[in-house]
Motif scaffolding. Sequence first.
Motif, short mmCIF file in Angstrom:
data_model
loop_
_atom_site.label_atom_id
_atom_site.label_comp_id
_atom_site.label_asym_id
_atom_site.label_seq_id
_atom_site.Cartn_x
_atom_site.Cartn_y
_atom_site.Cartn_z
N TRP A 178 44.25 23.97 13.62
CA TRP A 178 45.55 23.31 13.84
C TRP A 178 46.47 23.42 12.63
N GLY A 179 46.05 24.12 11.58
CA GLY A 179 46.88 24.28 10.40
C GLY A 179 46.96 23.05 9.53
N MET A 180 45.91 22.24 9.46
CA MET A 180 45.90 21.01 8.67
C MET A 180 44.68 21.00 7.74
N ARG A 181 44.51 22.07 7.00
CA ARG A 181 43.37 22.19 6.10
C ARG A 181 43.37 21.09 5.03
N GLU A 182 44.56 20.62 4.64
CA GLU A 182 44.62 19.64 3.57
C GLU A 182 43.97 18.31 3.93
N SER A 183 43.79 18.07 5.24
CA SER A 183 43.16 16.81 5.67
C SER A 183 41.70 16.99 6.04
N ALA A 184 41.20 18.22 5.97
CA ALA A 184 39.86 18.50 6.49
C ALA A 184 38.77 17.78 5.71
N ASP A 185 38.86 17.77 4.36
CA ASP A 185 37.79 17.15 3.57
C ASP A 185 37.68 15.66 3.84
N ASP A 186 38.83 14.97 3.81
CA ASP A 186 38.81 13.52 4.06
C ASP A 186 38.35 13.23 5.48
N ALA A 187 38.83 13.99 6.44
CA ALA A 187 38.46 13.75 7.84
C ALA A 187 36.97 13.97 8.05
N GLU A 188 36.42 15.02 7.44
CA GLU A 188 34.99 15.29 7.60
C GLU A 188 34.15 14.16 6.97
N LEU A 189 34.57 13.68 5.81
CA LEU A 189 33.83 12.60 5.15
C LEU A 189 33.87 11.32 5.99
N LEU A 190 35.05 10.96 6.48
CA LEU A 190 35.16 9.74 7.27
C LEU A 190 34.45 9.87 8.62
N THR A 191 34.42 11.08 9.16
CA THR A 191 33.66 11.29 10.39
C THR A 191 32.19 10.96 10.18
N GLY A 192 31.62 11.43 9.07
CA GLY A 192 30.23 11.13 8.78
C GLY A 192 30.00 9.65 8.58
N GLU A 193 30.93 8.95 7.91
CA GLU A 193 30.75 7.52 7.67
C GLU A 193 30.83 6.73 8.97
N LEU A 194 31.84 7.01 9.82
CA LEU A 194 32.01 6.24 11.06
C LEU A 194 30.87 6.48 12.03
N LEU A 195 30.48 7.76 12.19
CA LEU A 195 29.38 8.05 13.11
C LEU A 195 28.05 7.54 12.57
#
Length: 690
Positions: free
Chosen positions: A590-607
């Motif tokens: 989707w062209g939003m690489r700048e948010s990928a690291d934070d999103a991946e980290l929070l995905t792991g925490e929430l799940l």
Amino acid sequence: MTENRALGTEREHGGEIGPAERLAMNRTGSFDWDLASGTIDVDVAGLLVFGQDPAAFDARPATLVGRLDRAERERLEGVVRDALAGGRSSYAAHFRLERDDGSEQWTHVQARVLRDRDGRAHRIVGIVRDATSEVTHSEFVMELERRRRRQTDMVERSTRAMARAVTVDDVTEALTGPGGLARLGADGLALGLVENGSLNIIALSGESLEVLDDLRVRRLESGLPLHGTVLSGQPLFAESFQDLAGNHPLLAPLAGRLPFRSAAYLPLVAQARTLGGMALFYRRRTAFSADERNLALGLAAIVAQSLQRAILFDEERELATDLQATMLPRRIPRIDGGEVAVRYHAAWSGRQVGGDWYDVIPLPRGRVGVVVGDVEGHDTHAAAVMGQLRIALRAYAGEGHAPSTVLARASRFLAELDTERFATCTYAQVDLGTGTARAVRAGHLGPLIRHTDGRVGAPKLPGGLPLGLASVFGDEEYPETRLDLVPGETLVMCTDGLVEEPGADIGRGVGALAEAIAAGPPGAEALADHLSQRFWERWGAGDDVALLVLRRSPDPGTTRAPRIHQYVHQADPEGLSEARAVVRRALRDWGMRESADDAELLTGELLGNVLLHTEGGAVLTLEVLPEPVRRVRLTVQDRSSAWPRRRTPGEAATSGRGLLLLDALAARWGVEPRGEGKAVWCEIGPAARA
């Protein structure tokens, strides 16, 4: 005259014929071959057998065999040479020579090799005789035996092929497939069946016979040889195909395009009923002996009996198939929020269909019930029981009962029927708005779920006893299992005929089905076609098959606000890492690489919080909010009503930092109720860094 003079020189004793005369009268003579001198002494009878004039014979072996052609002479010399070199004490041989009148004579020689004390051959003595009569008779007998074996072989092979034919299509395949014409001893074949006053040619095999296509369906009346044979019930053996065509105007224009010299037209009669006719065409034959005519009639009888059996089978099968069709739902209702496809396939083997069924049932509050089941047996009784059970289960489901109650009542209903049959089934109530499905299983295969990333899972459904048996044994417990279908996921249910391979573990078939689902197209109808084509011809032909495919409508969002959903099962060890990878891959696309690291980290925490502190799985939703400043929104929904608590972890604590990470990385976050559980959400974007 020479032979008579030779006989007259033999001395008679008391008016009786002497031994030499008796041998001579039977064209048998003797010889004595001196190997040292190279000369051979042959009596008069022996010379006559070799076709030599006794007055002109020069006692040379080469002269004696002078009337043999080169090949026969070399063969005879080879026999003698092998006997001498091999140390044998005797030899025998048959050979041919030409008589004075040009006819062929078979000659037999039987000789004994005399050797000295050192084993060296020095002399050969023997007899020679005219064996033409016995060899000719032997050849005649052998030819009769070969012909008899060939005819017996044709009958046996045809009988075996016809014994395996079940349907009319099977019969035509046996006649026209590989080896079909060879079994009949013919070069071409036409097979016709009487239907509604017409003779329909259902099979043509052989070179150039396609020119008869225009004559495939015609009224049963004289004008064509095969039609006349069917009408009269008498065979027609045409030893000149061209003459036959000249007597039949309809056939005459086509005769020049058919490379046959003769034909046999045979009625197909079984139990005094003429079913049709069969024509056999021959390239080289110009006559039919009595044995050949009887063989053709015998082959026609075999084909007629097979056709009669196949026609009866097809009629019974059509009746049973029609009965099965009336028992299945006549139409499948349209459903909101998804699409459903069903397929039913009757077994290719067996005389009648069985009790497999499917159903799609509209339920209160916008839900839908889906069921796939199988009544024991493969006969019309199984189909009748299936129809009653399907209607009863549909009624119980339509009343709004829970899935466990629906199966318990259906089991009781089946037990009270006047039948000893039991049934297996899997039933699920699905809310396509929320994706929640409650499934129960009664001795049946569980469903498979295709996730949005193409993986296929097999949820664990603790099942109960088959319907009917459960009530007999007083155990009507059917535990419910909750499944969650995220948008775009597909539920696949089937009967065991689709995955059961004779002689193999059913797990192999389920594994193959899962691979086919993963490789298939996404749409329900397209996936159902894909599975049908792949499995029904592989091993699903021996049993009935019911297949149901339910897909929840995908939710991709829009171009400016894309969206994906991912279900993570609590018992799936790879689900968490797969979800993190899906998030990173989606944001990159989707062209939003700048948010990928934070999103991946929070995905792991929430799940991870859901998987550790609740008793179920979670649904992850990743979407882009179409605001002036685009943000990534993560939502994790679970079934627990316990909300997360903020606490301050100690320096050595291994948990309790999830909400601190949310505060640090998310622009904002929150918790909201969702049906039976809750959803924790957060938004990630440039504002979070500010």
